[in-house]
Design an enzyme around this catalytic site. Structure first.
Site, PDB file in Angstrom:
ATOM      1  N   LYS A  36       0.836  -1.321  -0.039  1.00  0.00           N
ATOM      2  CA  LYS A  36      -0.080  -0.009   0.017  1.00  0.00           C
ATOM      3  C   LYS A  36       0.868   1.158  -0.159  1.00  0.00           C
ATOM      4  CE  LYS A  36      -0.464   0.184   4.998  1.00  0.00           C
ATOM      5  NZ  LYS A  36      -1.424   0.305   6.169  1.00  0.00           N
ATOM      6  N   TYR A 274      14.853  31.186   5.773  1.00  0.00           N
ATOM      7  CA  TYR A 274      13.945  31.695   6.041  1.00  0.00           C
ATOM      8  C   TYR A 274      13.568  32.163   7.345  1.00  0.00           C
ATOM      9  CZ  TYR A 274      11.291  31.187   1.273  1.00  0.00           C
ATOM     10  OH  TYR A 274      11.026  31.281  -0.169  1.00  0.00           O
TER      11      TYR A 274
END
Length: 382
Positions: A36, A274
């Site tokens: 999955k 940042y």
């Protein structure tokens, strides 16, 4: 064509090795190898092909779409839809010979109607009954399975091939709920037997249960994380890690790498990235990496994570941005543009693991692996 120098290497020999070890450990139980979420970020089709070559006969996926993708790629093994199917998908379930988990009458009714519309196939449609023994997520309540079993017996186009449950705390060594779930599951199996139902496949064990709880192996097991190289950290109910060794040490299958894009020599006191969350304590050499949180590098690693460059650890400095990450290579002589940088994996005697990222990000290694985005090309080592 993707030319950005950030990629993941997936070792199919390591995957096949892990499968063989699990197979030998749990024999004669059948393995349903969990693929999955694109095989936990490793590439479902490529992993399925490698495992089929190793003899795998069952794969577990989440959705009908994941199962169809494998079928369209030519995968022949049985495919279990572990979280069932959505209304409207029932004809695809039959066309692509997928095996759904079921737990509500509507599941059976939809499949029966689809089987009537599509015409006789010569054999009934196999389903696996999912039982909720205490996780309170998916499945029919363990004490109320009689009704759906009787409905199933009344529908000759369907057959009960398997019955399954899922453990909520399989990695917790002294978890009382595991024993409670196991007892409830045994009671369900006894009730089925009393109604003349003896499913071929009985399964409850994931990777952690495979490692710690042989009594849970039944006739099928569902290994996922351990196939890709890891077990969860075993712990007790107080959250303390235990010293219990796993039954084997799986080989990590995926390594995540990038290269130094450019270098900046900066003075002391310079804010980096940042928000300026890192300020250089002295003259520093900062390397710029072409990878960021859009690639799946967790932003919680900002100012806390590390990578491997030229056989040495280098700190991540400043905030990880969408496409760029900065590292301090001041202590690494000779670091230069184009140098390989290991984000996850091993270089020489040093390693950075999904467990390390998960500990910093307050999550689990599953999320770290699954988060590596599609824009990171996978290179398959055969």
């Amino acid at each position: 064509m993707e030319s950005r120098p950030t990629w993941a290497e997936v070792s199919l020999p390591a995957l096949r090795h892990n499968y063989r070890v699990v197979r030998d450990l749990v024999a004669p139980a059948t393995i349903c190898a969990v693929l999955k979420a694109d095989a936990y970020g490793h590439g479902a089709v490529e992993c399925a092909e490698a495992l089929e070559a190793e003899g795998a006969t069952w794969f577990g996926v989440t959705s009908t779409g994941e199962g169809v993708e494998l079928r369209q790629a030519g995968v022949k093994a049985r495919i279990l839809l572990m979280t069932g199917f959505w209304q409207g998908e029932e004809e695809d379930v039959l066309r692509y010979q997928l095996t759904p988990a079921v737990w509500e009458p509507i599941h059976l009714e939809l499949l029966d109607c689809a089987a009537r519309r599509l015409g006789p196939t010569g054999k009934p449609v196999p389903v696996h009954l999912k039982v909720d023994t205490g996780m309170t997520r998916l499945g029919i309540a363990w004490e109320g399975s009689e009704g759906i079993v009787e409905l199933l017996k009344s529908l000759p186009r369907l057959t009960l091939e398997g019955v399954a449950t899922h453990l909520a705390s399989s990695e917790v060594m002294d978890a009382a709920d595991v024993e409670l779930q196991s007892r409830r599951f045994d009671q369900v199996l006894e009730a089925l037997a009393n109604r003349g139902c003896s499913p071929k496949f009985v399964h409850m064990a994931n990777s952690a249960a495979l490692a710690l709880r042989p009594a849970s192996w039944k006739t099928m097991v569902r290994p996922g994380l351990c196939l890709y190289g890891y077990f969860l950290k075993f712990r007790n109910t107080e959250g303390k890690a235990t010293d219990a060794p796993p039954p084997f040490s799986p080989e990590p299958v995926l390594s995540w790498k990038t290269r130094i894009l450019t270098l900046r020599d900066v003075l002391a006191g310079q804010a980096v990235g940042y928000g300026g969350t890192y300020v250089t304590p002295g003259p520093s050499r900062i390397a710029v990496l072409p990878v960021g949180y859009a690639d799946g590098l967790n932003r919680q690693l900002s100012n806390r994570g590390r990578v491997v460059v030229r056989g040495q650890y280098a700190r991540i400095v400043g905030n990880i941005s969408m496409d760029i990450t900065l590292i301090d290579v001041t202590p690494i002589p000779g670091a230069t543009v184009g140098d390989e940088v290991v984000l996850l994996g091993r270089n020489g005697g040093l390693a950075v693991s999904p467990h390390e990222h998960a500990a910093i990000a307050a999550t689990v290694p599953y999320e770290i692996l699954c988060a590596i985005s599609k824009r990171v090309p996978r290179r398959y080592l055969k």
